[in-house]
Every structure is written in C-alpha cells, then in structure tokens.
Scaffold this active site. Structure first.
Site, PDB file in Angstrom:
ATOM      1  N   GLU A  43      -8.672  -6.304  -4.128  1.00  0.00           N
ATOM      2  CA  GLU A  43      -9.974  -5.689  -4.369  1.00  0.00           C
ATOM      3  C   GLU A  43     -11.019  -6.682  -3.859  1.00  0.00           C
ATOM      4  O   GLU A  43     -10.986  -7.856  -4.249  1.00  0.00           O
ATOM      5  CB  GLU A  43     -10.159  -5.441  -5.870  1.00  0.00           C
ATOM      6  CG  GLU A  43     -11.458  -4.734  -6.137  1.00  0.00           C
ATOM      7  CD  GLU A  43     -11.714  -4.419  -7.606  1.00  0.00           C
ATOM      8  OE1 GLU A  43     -10.827  -4.662  -8.448  1.00  0.00           O
ATOM      9  OE2 GLU A  43     -12.830  -3.949  -7.885  1.00  0.00           O
ATOM     10  N   LYS A  83      -9.977 -13.824 -12.057  1.00  0.00           N
ATOM     11  CA  LYS A  83     -11.183 -13.770 -11.219  1.00  0.00           C
ATOM     12  C   LYS A  83     -12.443 -13.846 -12.061  1.00  0.00           C
ATOM     13  O   LYS A  83     -13.425 -14.466 -11.668  1.00  0.00           O
ATOM     14  CB  LYS A  83     -11.199 -12.453 -10.429  1.00  0.00           C
ATOM     15  CG  LYS A  83     -10.642 -12.595  -9.030  1.00  0.00           C
ATOM     16  CD  LYS A  83     -10.948 -11.346  -8.221  1.00  0.00           C
ATOM     17  CE  LYS A  83      -9.670 -10.629  -7.877  1.00  0.00           C
ATOM     18  NZ  LYS A  83      -9.853  -9.352  -7.219  1.00  0.00           N
ATOM     19  N   ARG A 106       3.517 -12.121 -12.579  1.00  0.00           N
ATOM     20  CA  ARG A 106       2.391 -12.822 -11.950  1.00  0.00           C
ATOM     21  C   ARG A 106       2.712 -14.297 -11.825  1.00  0.00           C
ATOM     22  O   ARG A 106       3.458 -14.840 -12.627  1.00  0.00           O
ATOM     23  CB  ARG A 106       1.134 -12.742 -12.832  1.00  0.00           C
ATOM     24  CG  ARG A 106       0.595 -11.410 -13.118  1.00  0.00           C
ATOM     25  CD  ARG A 106      -0.586 -11.551 -14.080  1.00  0.00           C
ATOM     26  NE  ARG A 106      -1.799 -11.873 -13.352  1.00  0.00           N
ATOM     27  CZ  ARG A 106      -2.542 -10.964 -12.735  1.00  0.00           C
ATOM     28  NH1 ARG A 106      -2.207  -9.701 -12.744  1.00  0.00           N
ATOM     29  NH2 ARG A 106      -3.635 -11.319 -12.096  1.00  0.00           N
TER      30      ARG A 106
HETATM   31  P1  ATP Z   1      -8.429  -7.910 -10.992  1.00  0.00           P
HETATM   32  O1  ATP Z   1      -8.239  -8.324 -12.394  1.00  0.00           O
HETATM   33  O2  ATP Z   1      -9.825  -8.033 -10.501  1.00  0.00           O
HETATM   34  O3  ATP Z   1      -7.732  -6.637 -10.598  1.00  0.00           O
HETATM   35  P2  ATP Z   1      -6.389  -9.163  -9.478  1.00  0.00           P
HETATM   36  O4  ATP Z   1      -6.075 -10.602  -9.613  1.00  0.00           O
HETATM   37  O5  ATP Z   1      -5.393  -8.148  -9.863  1.00  0.00           O
HETATM   38  O6  ATP Z   1      -7.722  -9.048 -10.219  1.00  0.00           O
HETATM   39  P3  ATP Z   1      -6.537  -7.877  -6.899  1.00  0.00           P
HETATM   40  O7  ATP Z   1      -7.506  -8.099  -5.822  1.00  0.00           O
HETATM   41  O8  ATP Z   1      -6.457  -6.533  -7.499  1.00  0.00           O
HETATM   42  O9  ATP Z   1      -6.878  -8.931  -8.010  1.00  0.00           O
HETATM   43  O10 ATP Z   1      -5.095  -8.368  -6.454  1.00  0.00           O
HETATM   44  C1  ATP Z   1      -4.517  -8.030  -5.229  1.00  0.00           C
HETATM   45  C2  ATP Z   1      -3.026  -8.110  -5.344  1.00  0.00           C
HETATM   46  O11 ATP Z   1      -2.621  -9.407  -5.718  1.00  0.00           O
HETATM   47  C3  ATP Z   1      -2.488  -7.158  -6.394  1.00  0.00           C
HETATM   48  O12 ATP Z   1      -1.359  -6.496  -5.863  1.00  0.00           O
HETATM   49  C4  ATP Z   1      -2.123  -8.060  -7.525  1.00  0.00           C
HETATM   50  O13 ATP Z   1      -1.054  -7.557  -8.253  1.00  0.00           O
HETATM   51  C5  ATP Z   1      -1.752  -9.354  -6.820  1.00  0.00           C
HETATM   52  N1  ATP Z   1      -1.977 -10.495  -7.697  1.00  0.00           N
HETATM   53  C6  ATP Z   1      -3.129 -10.843  -8.302  1.00  0.00           C
HETATM   54  N2  ATP Z   1      -2.965 -11.920  -9.083  1.00  0.00           N
HETATM   55  C7  ATP Z   1      -1.661 -12.285  -8.970  1.00  0.00           C
HETATM   56  C8  ATP Z   1      -0.859 -13.331  -9.543  1.00  0.00           C
HETATM   57  N3  ATP Z   1      -1.385 -14.221 -10.391  1.00  0.00           N
HETATM   58  N4  ATP Z   1       0.429 -13.394  -9.180  1.00  0.00           N
HETATM   59  C9  ATP Z   1       0.952 -12.509  -8.329  1.00  0.00           C
HETATM   60  N5  ATP Z   1       0.271 -11.501  -7.758  1.00  0.00           N
HETATM   61  C10 ATP Z   1      -1.035 -11.379  -8.083  1.00  0.00           C
END
Ligand code: ATP
Ligand code: MG
Length: 560
Positions: free
Chosen positions: A36, A272, A262
């Site tokens: 995002e 974030k 994660r």
């Molecule tokens: P938000 O809480 O704003 O949704 P987010 O960390 O999920 O934050 P995104 O931009 O939606 O941010 O994440 C993009 C991709 O990265 C998604 O597929 C998410 O699952 C993956 N992702 C985000 N954080 C992690 C993490 N700590 N470990 C593994 N994958 C992650």
C-alpha cells in the site's frame, strides 16, 4: 562455473510444487507483491518481496508489483515511487507493467453490481456504531441489519447514486450478504465499498466510493492471473471471504491464498504507524534514518541488497510467529562485506603519536593490500609521517598484563608500517588527559617485521597526521533498549538514548577522499562503514558504521 545455491525448501514451495506437478494449475506460476503506497518499505516487506519474487524466479514464473491503492487519504505518488525504487534496489524486476488496484476500479464496480443483482450484496445505511453493535462478538452471533432485505432494484439504485457522489461519507456502505451468524466474524456481511469523497493520487476525483481490501485484493489477484497469493498470517481468517468473493463472480481464474508468519526483528519495530510516529515526533530524522529497519534506512546505513536477501533466505518461511534476532541480519552484512568491502584505515578517537627518530620532512609510501583475501582488489600506498594518530583505546599508560597494545616501554606494530616503542607520554596541563605519546621506530622493520625476528604481539591501526583527512563518523546502536518494544505499553519509553553517536574528529586515510556516496569499506579493526548518502562529500567525508567486526552486543548486555 558459478554454482547456484539451492533455495531453501519451505512449505509454500512444497504446496506450489504440488499444485504445478499435479496439474491442478496449468498457468505459469504468478505471485504478486502488493504494497500500500502509504509509507516506505521495511525489512518485513523485504521478506515478502524476496518470497514472492524469489519463488517466481525459482519456478520460472513471474511476480507482479501491484499497488494496493484503495485508501486515497493516506496514499501518495511519492510513496509509490519510493517503493519502486526500493524493490529495484533489492534486486528485483517486475517487468514492463506496474499494476494498481485502482486500475480495476471500473471492473470492481461492475462486479459489485453483479453481486447485488444476484442478491449477494446490499446497501446498508446503519451508522458505524450501530453496525459494530449488530456485528456481534466472538461468542455472540451478529444480528441482521434492518436494511438487509432491501430489494435488488433499490440496492442497484442506491449503489449507483453512491458512486455518482450523491451522499456524504459514511451515509451508506455496500455489504456482502453472507451470514450474520457465522462463527467467523469476517463473514458477517463484510463491507465491500464505502463512500469517500477524497482525491485519489491516480484516479483524481473520478470515484466517490472506494472498495475495501478484502474485496479488492482477491479480485485483483484473479484479474492478474495470480496463481498463489502469499500473505501474512493475520489474513488466515479472511481466506473464506477471499474464496467466497471469487466464487460469486465470473473471474478469469481462482488464485490460492497461502499465509506465512510476518518477519519481526528484535530491538526494533516494523509497524508503519509506529515508524511514522517515530519520525513525526523527532526520535529519528526521517524514513531513511540509518537506525530504522526501513529499506531506505538500512541502505543508508550501508547494508547491501545481497545481505538483506541472504537474511530473508536464512530466516525462512514458516507459519510460526517468532522474533528474529537482529544479530542474524548483522551477520549477513558482515559476511557479505567481508568479501566485498575494500579495507582502509581510520581512527575514530585520535591520539597523537610523535615518532621522535623519524624526520619531520621524511615520508614513506607503504604498500597495503586492499583486501587480505582477494588480490583482485589490488594494493594502495599509504603515507607514513613523523606524526600519526592512533586510537585512544590502543594506548594505556598503566596497562594490565594481557594488554598487547601500546604503553610506555612496550613495542607494537603499526599496521603495514613499522614497529614502534613508546618512550614517554605527555599530559594536558589542565585536564590531565594524555595529549601526546612519544615513540621511537625501528627503521629496519619496514612492512612490520623485526629484522632479528623478535616477537611483537600487538598490531594497531593508524593514520598519518600530516596526510590524514578529518571525517565525521556516525556510530549506531539498537534503536530500542528492550527486545520487543512493540509489545510494551509505551514503546516510546524504551528508546535507547545512545542509539547514535556522532564523532566529528575522526581521521581517515587519504585514499578515502575518493570514496563515493554509498561506497562501503572495512575500517581495519573497527567494522564496516559506508559513505553517507546525504551528507558525505570528498571535502567533508561522513561515514556510517554498518556493523562492528564482531557481535559485541551480547557481551555488552551481560555486563549490564
Ligand atoms: P498496513 O498495516 O499499513 O497494511 P503492511 O505492513 O501490511 O501495513 P502493506 O503495504 O500492506 O503494509 O504490505 C505489503 C505486503 O508486505 C503485504 O503482502 C504484507 O503482507 C507484506 N508484509 C508487511 N509486513 C510484513 C512483515 N513484517 N513480514 C512479512 N511480510 C510483510
Ligand atoms: Mg497491509
């Protein structure tokens, strides 16, 4: 011939292998990375990037970069470009086309109309509080909204008027009509669309309604021919909804969602929202602060893309949530930089040494290998002079027995240069601190060996006072003083006050005047350093310490 290291097996690869060989899926393996654009990428995203792109590469498939841009208030083009930059920097290529959920707004709208026509969605006009109340809890089933039985015609009419901008934010929503009594709360008539009179960075003011993640994501995956949609564990309970939506619609294919844990690193945070708060409140300078686990921060600190990819490989892909030791990431950097970083000498806390029997106008150019294990790095020549700097730590006036560095009457080797013996020490009259150390050198020991074969144990690094260059060196430590700051009530109360030390009077060898932004070196005996991307210039060098040569943190912790 270069040997390709086998990619570690993981449960996702096993599922994919099975799906492809059992001919359950005849298409090319297609994954996607769906950020995002509402912030910068961090080490957790790197795991998702390496997993999605890496798996696609290994199976001869492809991975789409898709911006999940359905929340216009928080998203921007600037974040989007920065994300592209980071994915490229990590070493991955998403091909000609960049995808956006917003590209599918028209199709998502058409599909929503189909859902309504088939009695699978309705316009609800309860307000947010009522809706929450009616949703029920984990132990109490939900209750149908009074608007649930609106006619199809009425729903179509309202939905089209929502899209036409006739209503203020929050007046109506479009909901899936599934089951308010479902034990899975995600299935209790989830909201598919909400009214938002906001400007979108790509579609401008065209849309007054925006689709929600659970509806958008599965449809976007299907429209792109994604075969395997890899997401983090918190979406496990959303999978039935993912499958439900696709089962109602004439989508071109049905991707398979697979969840993994994660990546969480200790002594830092990857939320974030919290990263934004750290920046907004001034605890760190910006998204590229070298103390942050953002890709921009890690890059500026000096981590290489290869070390981050290696780290993601090493931590692997599992279903079990764990906190990974940041030391694992640092070790990956050490191993990569040990092989790839040329050596140089720098003195962080300089102590002046005068070599009494070396003439003031003499100089010597001493050959020094740029890499002890790799001749291809070549050799440089470093200037020696009567006055040099050594590390303050490398001198003790009253040393314990096991101290093999310089002290009165003792002899040490100056790396690549000569053997020197300390004759006397001078103190600053007002502070009492050692101001100058006097030595005599052995002219026969050029290169560092005693002609008579006498044993000299200690070797220390040095920089010529006459030719050395002043530099600023930034030493970093963990940003937090507790292993899991995210689990604390007030994570801001646990910021490590010593997370950064700026040393402005460091001295570096003159060859480093050629260092370019982002060039990385091993400063002998000190660690790996990287020329700062924002502040370094040949006239005013600034280096960030990536990591020390060895992991000193564990030791420091036990000393308390
Ligand atoms: P938000 O809480 O704003 O949704 P987010 O960390 O999920 O934050 P995104 O931009 O939606 O941010 O994440 C993009 C991709 O990265 C998604 O597929 C998410 O699952 C993956 N992702 C985000 N954080 C992690 C993490 N700590 N470990 C593994 N994958 C992650
Ligand atoms: Mg997300």
């Amino acid at each position: 011939m270069e040997k390709k290291t086998p990619v570690p097996a993981n449960f996702i690869r096993s599922i994919i292998e099975h799906d492809l060989t059992e001919q359950q899926i005849e298409r090319t393996l297609t994954t996607r990375f769906p950020p995002e654009p509402n912030g910068h990428l961090h080490i957790g995203h790197a795991k998702s990037i390496c997993l999605n792109f890496g798996t696609a590469i290994d199976f001869g498939g492809k991975c789409n970069l898709r911006f999940d841009d359905t929340n216009p208030d928080k998203e921007s083009e600037e974040f989007q470009n920065a994300i592209k930059d980071d994915v490229k920097w990590l070493g991955f290529d998403w091909g000609e086309q960049t995808f956006h959920a917003s590209d599918y707004f028209p199709q998502l709208f058409e599909y929503a109309v189909i859902l309504i026509e088939n009695g699978k969605a309705y316009v609800d006009s309860t307000n947010a509080t009522e809706m929450r109340e009616l949703r029920g809890t984990l132990t109490r089933p939900g209750t149908d909204s009074p608007y649930r039985e609106r006619t199809i015609a009425e729903n179509i009419d309202l939905f089209r008027r929502m899209a036409a901008g006739e209503f203020a934010d929050g007046v109506h929503v479009l909901r899936a009509k599934i089951d308010m009594a479902s034990p899975n709360i995600n299935m209790r008539d989830p909201v598919l669309y909400r009214i938002k009179n906001s400007h979108h960075h790509r579609t401008g003011n065209e849309w007054k309604i925006y689709p929600l993640y659970d509806y958008t994501h599965c449809v976007s995956d299907a429209l792109e021919g994604v075969t395997h949609s890899l997401c983090t564990l918190e979406f496990e309970d959303h999978r039935p909804l993912y499958e439900w939506v696709l089962a109602q619609l004439p989508v071109p294919c049905v991707p398979r969602q697979i969840e993994f844990a994660r990546l969480e690193l200790n002594y830092t945070i990857t939320s974030k929202r919290k990263l934004t708060e750290l920046i907004d409140k001034g605890y760190v300078t910006d998204w590229s602060d070298p103390r942050l686990p953002t890709l921009k921060g890690l890059r500026r600190r000096g981590f290489t893309p290869a070390s981050i990819r290696e780290f993601c490989d090493r931590v692997g892909v599992t279903k079990k949530q764990t906190l990974i030791d940041v030391g694992v990431l640092e070790n990956c950097a050490r191993e990569d930089l040990d092989a790839s970083a040329p050596r140089a000498m720098a003195v962080v806390r300089p102590l002046r040494v005068v070599i009494e029997n070396y003439s003031d106008d003499a100089t010597d150019e001493l050959p020094a290998p740029n890499h002890p294990k790799d001749d291809s790095f070549g050799t440089r020549h470093i200037q020696f002079s009567r006055e040099i700097f050594i590390e303050r730590d490398d001198f003790l006036e009253d040393p314990p027995k096991k101290f093999f560095r310089l002290s009165p009457g003792r002899e040490v080797r100056l790396r690549y240069a000569y053997l020197v013996t300390c004759t006397r020490v001078e103190h600053d009259a007002s502070t009492g601190e050692i101001s100058t150390v006097y030595c005599r050198y052995d002219p026969e020991s050029r290169g560092g060996n005693a002609p008579d074969g006498r044993k000299v144990k200690g070797t220390i690094h040095w920089v010529s006072a006459k030719f050395g260059i002043r530099a600023e060196i930034r030493l970093y430590d963990r940003l937090f003083s507790v292993p899991n700051p995210g689990a604390e009530d007030d994570y801001l109360a646990h910021i490590n006050p010593d997370s950064m030390e700026v040393v402005s009077e460091a001295v570096i060898e003159p060859s480093l005047a050629n260092a370019k932004t982002e060039n990385r070196y091993q400063f002998e005996r000190l660690g790996y350093f990287c020329a700062d991307a924002q502040n370094h210039s040949p006239n005013s060098p600034v280096f960030n310490r990536v990591v020390t040569l060895r992991d000193t943190w564990a030791k420091k912790q036990s000393r308390g």
